[in-house]
Design a protein around this motif. Structure first.
Motif, PDB file in Angstrom:
ATOM      1  N   LEU A  92       0.817  -1.219   0.000  1.00  0.00           N
ATOM      2  CA  LEU A  92       0.000   0.000   0.000  1.00  0.00           C
ATOM      3  C   LEU A  92       0.846   1.263   0.000  1.00  0.00           C
ATOM      4  CD1 LEU A  92      -2.738  -0.980   2.633  1.00  0.00           C
ATOM      5  CD2 LEU A  92      -2.812  -1.227   0.136  1.00  0.00           C
ATOM      6  N   GLY A  93       2.017   1.191   0.605  1.00  0.00           N
ATOM      7  CA  GLY A  93       2.846   2.395   0.664  1.00  0.00           C
ATOM      8  C   GLY A  93       4.246   2.045   1.104  1.00  0.00           C
ATOM      9  N   LEU A 137       2.383  -2.610   9.301  1.00  0.00           N
ATOM     10  CA  LEU A 137       3.514  -1.737   8.983  1.00  0.00           C
ATOM     11  C   LEU A 137       4.796  -2.504   9.262  1.00  0.00           C
ATOM     12  CD1 LEU A 137       4.032   1.991   9.782  1.00  0.00           C
ATOM     13  CD2 LEU A 137       5.797   0.344  10.427  1.00  0.00           C
ATOM     14  N   CYS A 138       5.684  -2.547   8.245  1.00  0.00           N
ATOM     15  CA  CYS A 138       6.995  -3.170   8.399  1.00  0.00           C
ATOM     16  C   CYS A 138       8.031  -2.057   8.337  1.00  0.00           C
ATOM     17  CB  CYS A 138       7.278  -4.153   7.270  1.00  0.00           C
ATOM     18  SG  CYS A 138       6.040  -5.437   7.087  1.00  0.00           S
ATOM     19  N   ILE A 177       4.084  -0.401   4.089  1.00  0.00           N
ATOM     20  CA  ILE A 177       2.772  -0.700   4.666  1.00  0.00           C
ATOM     21  C   ILE A 177       2.067  -1.687   3.739  1.00  0.00           C
ATOM     22  CG2 ILE A 177       0.528   0.255   5.333  1.00  0.00           C
ATOM     23  CD1 ILE A 177       2.057   2.899   5.947  1.00  0.00           C
ATOM     24  N   LEU A 178       1.638  -2.810   4.340  1.00  0.00           N
ATOM     25  CA  LEU A 178       0.984  -3.877   3.583  1.00  0.00           C
ATOM     26  C   LEU A 178      -0.476  -3.974   4.018  1.00  0.00           C
ATOM     27  CD1 LEU A 178       3.730  -6.682   3.899  1.00  0.00           C
ATOM     28  CD2 LEU A 178       3.529  -4.895   2.141  1.00  0.00           C
ATOM     29  N   GLY A 179      -1.323  -4.462   3.117  1.00  0.00           N
ATOM     30  CA  GLY A 179      -2.727  -4.597   3.478  1.00  0.00           C
ATOM     31  C   GLY A 179      -3.401  -5.738   2.757  1.00  0.00           C
ATOM     32  N   ALA A 210      13.423   7.248  10.249  1.00  0.00           N
ATOM     33  CA  ALA A 210      12.075   6.663  10.191  1.00  0.00           C
ATOM     34  C   ALA A 210      11.001   7.744  10.182  1.00  0.00           C
ATOM     35  CB  ALA A 210      11.847   5.711  11.366  1.00  0.00           C
ATOM     36  N   VAL A 211      11.315   8.926  10.715  1.00  0.00           N
ATOM     37  CA  VAL A 211      10.343  10.031  10.662  1.00  0.00           C
ATOM     38  C   VAL A 211       9.998  10.313   9.196  1.00  0.00           C
ATOM     39  CG1 VAL A 211       9.985  12.492  11.128  1.00  0.00           C
ATOM     40  CG2 VAL A 211      11.155  11.058  12.826  1.00  0.00           C
ATOM     41  N   ALA A 212      11.040  10.414   8.366  1.00  0.00           N
ATOM     42  CA  ALA A 212      10.828  10.731   6.946  1.00  0.00           C
ATOM     43  C   ALA A 212      10.316   9.521   6.164  1.00  0.00           C
ATOM     44  CB  ALA A 212      12.129  11.233   6.337  1.00  0.00           C
ATOM     45  N   SER A 213      10.913   8.331   6.412  1.00  0.00           N
ATOM     46  CA  SER A 213      10.480   7.156   5.640  1.00  0.00           C
ATOM     47  C   SER A 213       9.032   6.808   5.983  1.00  0.00           C
ATOM     48  CB  SER A 213      11.397   5.963   5.905  1.00  0.00           C
ATOM     49  OG  SER A 213      11.241   5.462   7.219  1.00  0.00           O
ATOM     50  N   GLY A 214       8.679   6.958   7.267  1.00  0.00           N
ATOM     51  CA  GLY A 214       7.307   6.671   7.696  1.00  0.00           C
ATOM     52  C   GLY A 214       6.315   7.639   7.066  1.00  0.00           C
ATOM     53  N   ALA A 215       6.658   8.932   7.058  1.00  0.00           N
ATOM     54  CA  ALA A 215       5.758   9.942   6.480  1.00  0.00           C
ATOM     55  C   ALA A 215       5.498   9.632   5.001  1.00  0.00           C
ATOM     56  CB  ALA A 215       6.359  11.328   6.647  1.00  0.00           C
ATOM     57  N   ARG A 216       6.557   9.218   4.297  1.00  0.00           N
ATOM     58  CA  ARG A 216       6.399   8.888   2.873  1.00  0.00           C
ATOM     59  C   ARG A 216       5.495   7.662   2.697  1.00  0.00           C
ATOM     60  NH1 ARG A 216      12.694  10.209   2.757  1.00  0.00           N
ATOM     61  NH2 ARG A 216      12.420  12.450   2.495  1.00  0.00           N
ATOM     62  N   ALA A 217       5.688   6.660   3.547  1.00  0.00           N
ATOM     63  CA  ALA A 217       4.881   5.437   3.429  1.00  0.00           C
ATOM     64  C   ALA A 217       3.409   5.704   3.769  1.00  0.00           C
ATOM     65  CB  ALA A 217       5.443   4.352   4.345  1.00  0.00           C
ATOM     66  N   TYR A 218       3.172   6.460   4.853  1.00  0.00           N
ATOM     67  CA  TYR A 218       1.779   6.790   5.225  1.00  0.00           C
ATOM     68  C   TYR A 218       1.095   7.586   4.112  1.00  0.00           C
ATOM     69  CZ  TYR A 218       2.704   5.556  10.166  1.00  0.00           C
ATOM     70  OH  TYR A 218       2.995   4.902  11.333  1.00  0.00           O
ATOM     71  N   ALA A 219       1.834   8.538   3.512  1.00  0.00           N
ATOM     72  CA  ALA A 219       1.241   9.373   2.464  1.00  0.00           C
ATOM     73  C   ALA A 219       0.846   8.520   1.265  1.00  0.00           C
ATOM     74  CB  ALA A 219       2.227  10.465   2.048  1.00  0.00           C
TER      75      ALA A 219
END
Lengths: 136, 388
Positions: free
Chosen positions: B238-239, B366-367, B381-383, B260-269
């Motif tokens: 998913l992201g 979330l991985c 992020i997988l779904g 992870a702040v930046a990588s997480g924000a990109r994945a969530y977006a």
């Protein structure tokens, strides 16, 4: 051995220049001529702004322990020793260790320290630190 | 989502593991090949269907060649990007891009290592010290990787009041999950007091703050539009997002805040999801401190609160937030680079096939992969099909 002529940007290896100055008993830190920030470890381009005009300034070698660990080692292999990250007052961070601790004194975060250059027989000189109060 | 987005474009059809724990007598290629075969079988495909191969190795700079040879496959796309333990999360992104671009039809992501029983991590580390030294750190003899993570943990404790007891909570939670997982390597009970009295390695980290094992894992991914043909429910990407900040710990921009702040924000977006919408987390726990950092940096608690967040079993079995449900790198398996096992456990949870450790109704996972000394961070992020 004397230090090579300071050469901003490409040319002499910044890493080799650093150690050549240490051999001469001097600690110098790179500064960027464009953004004015300090740089460590030494390199060819400013990591803050990409500037190429880097100059070397003498450092008093004073700083603060930012973090510290004690590596556990059997006594027969030499015993425990500390590894620290030092923030020099110029605003750059480096790995090192703190020597000249009194008896059972442990290195601690926030401790004020001053640089000591230790010549080595078969290697580049080693930059270590000692508590500021015991090294004036 | 625009047609350009990778969201939902690729799906995982199969996963496999082999040689997890102690693979004495077998090579890393042996167990990597077995894991690859298990993933292909899990997807209901044949090895001859594989035309994309992605892998990474700590000792072989050209690892796709050996595996191509061993697996007997004809590959039109290969990649051996190595960012340490986060590599395999990055491989999901690279694989999804290759599938979307039509460069291959079925891509296999594989990793295997026998760092416990075979060529040990210390040998690989000695070799790297010789050919590519960190000249401004090596002379001080940090016992790496533990010492680098210890410096981060010590700073986190100083800055936020985090305690060794809180780090022990992470080790105990991972052990409790591992005790529910027959594949986990360390399944003996562990109490907080036992964790606190364990032998120190590099203060404040002890022997229960990390683990090294053998192990291999493989993940088979295909285009989403071809994903319905397999025997198992597809799991969708998913992201994803990556961030790289440094190599050596003395160059890390801020010891207590990771990429992870930046990588997480990109994945969530990309996924269009928020932390509260994630059902299960797989966070690369190379050391206990990592879990606190990633819970903070990925938005599950405020910065500095990770230690207090994990108290009283929050992330263990039956806790509020399931984290590292296979037992993680701390208790299940950690063959030098653990990232591929994050994906495998997430897939098993989303397929509802995790047995005694199955979490209730997981639709999103979330991985988060970590590489080297917090140097590379990659979030995926997988779904399930319901999340598309």
């Amino acid at each position: 051995m004397s230090a090579p002529t300071p050469h901003p940007g490409f040319g002499a290896s910044p890493e080799r220049m650093h150690f050549a100055w240490l051999r001469d008993g001097e600690l110098r830190i790179q500064f960027c001529g464009d953004c004015e920030k300090g740089i460590f470890y030494p390199r060819s381009l400013c990591p803050h702004c990409g500037g190429e005009e880097l100059d070397w300034r003498n450092s008093p070698g004073t700083g603060t322990v930012h973090s510290a660990t004690v590596v556990r080692r059997p006594d027969k292999a030499g015993g425990d020793y500390n590894v620290v990250l030092i923030d020099l007052d110029e605003g750059v961070r480096m790995m090192s260790r703190v020597d000249m601790l009194a008896g059972s004194e442990a290195v601690r975060i926030g401790q004020r320290v001053r640089a000591v250059i230790l010549p080595q027989d078969d290697a580049d000189p080693l930059l270590v630190f000692a508590p500021e109060a015991r090294n004036e | 989502m625009s047609d350009e987005s990778l969201r939902g474009s690729a799906a995982i059809l199969g996963v496999g593991t082999a040689g997890c724990g102690d693979a004495s007598g077998r090579t890393e290629t042996d167990i990597a090949v077995e894991a690859a075969r298990n993933a292909v079988r899990d997807a209901g495909l044949q090895m001859s269907d594989i035309d994309g191969l992605i892998t990474a190795s700590m000792k072989n700079p050209m690892p796709t060649m050996r595996l191509t040879e061993e697996l007997g496959i004809n590959t039109s796309y290969v990649d051996a990007s190595c960012t340490g333990g986060s590599s395999f999360l990055l491989h999901l992104v690279n694989g999804a891009m290759a599938l979307k671009a039509g460069l291959c039809r079925n891509v296999l992501i594989v990793y295997g290592s026998t760092q416990r029983s075979g060529v040990r991590r210390s040998v690989i580390a000695d070799y790297r010290r010789m050919v590519d030294p960190d000249v401004f750190e090596l002379p001080y003899q940090p016992f790496n990787p533990p010492s680098s993570y210890a410096l981060v943990a010590a700073r986190h404790m100083h800055q936020f009041g985090t305690t060794r007891r809180q780090l022990a909570e992470v080790a105990v939670a991972s052990r409790q999950w591992a005790m529910l997982n027959p594949e986990a390597f360390v399944r003996t009970p562990l109490t907080i007091d036992e964790a606190l009295s364990a032998r120190m390695v590099s203060d404040p980290l002890s022997v229960v703050d990390c683990l090294v094992t053998d192990g291999a894992g493989a993940v088979l991914m295909t285009l989403a539009e071809r994903a319905d043909s397999g025997p198992k429910p597809p799991v969708y990407l998913l992201g994803a997002g990556a961030a790289h900040t440094h190599r050596q710990i003395s160059s890390m921009p801020d010891l207590t805040e990771t990429g992870a702040v930046a990588s997480g924000a990109r994945a969530y977006a990309m996924a269009g999801l928020r932390p509260a919408e994630i059902d299960v987390l797989q966070l690369y726990d190379a050391f206990t401190i990592n879990v606190l950092l990633f819970l903070e940096d990925l938005g599950f608690c405020p910065k500095g609160e990770g230690g207090r967040f994990v108290e009283n079993g929050t992330i263990g079995p039956g806790g509020l937030l399931p984290v590292n449900t296979n037992g993680g790198g701390l208790s299940c398996v950690h063959p030098g680079m653990y990232g591929i096992f994050l994906i495998i456990e997430a897939v098993r949870q989303l397929r509802n096939e995790a047995g005694a450790r199955q979490t209730a109704q997981s639709e999103t996972a979330l991985c988060h992969g970590n590489g080297h000394v917090l140097s590379s961070q990659v979030t995926a992020i997988l779904g399930s099909a319901n999340t598309l």
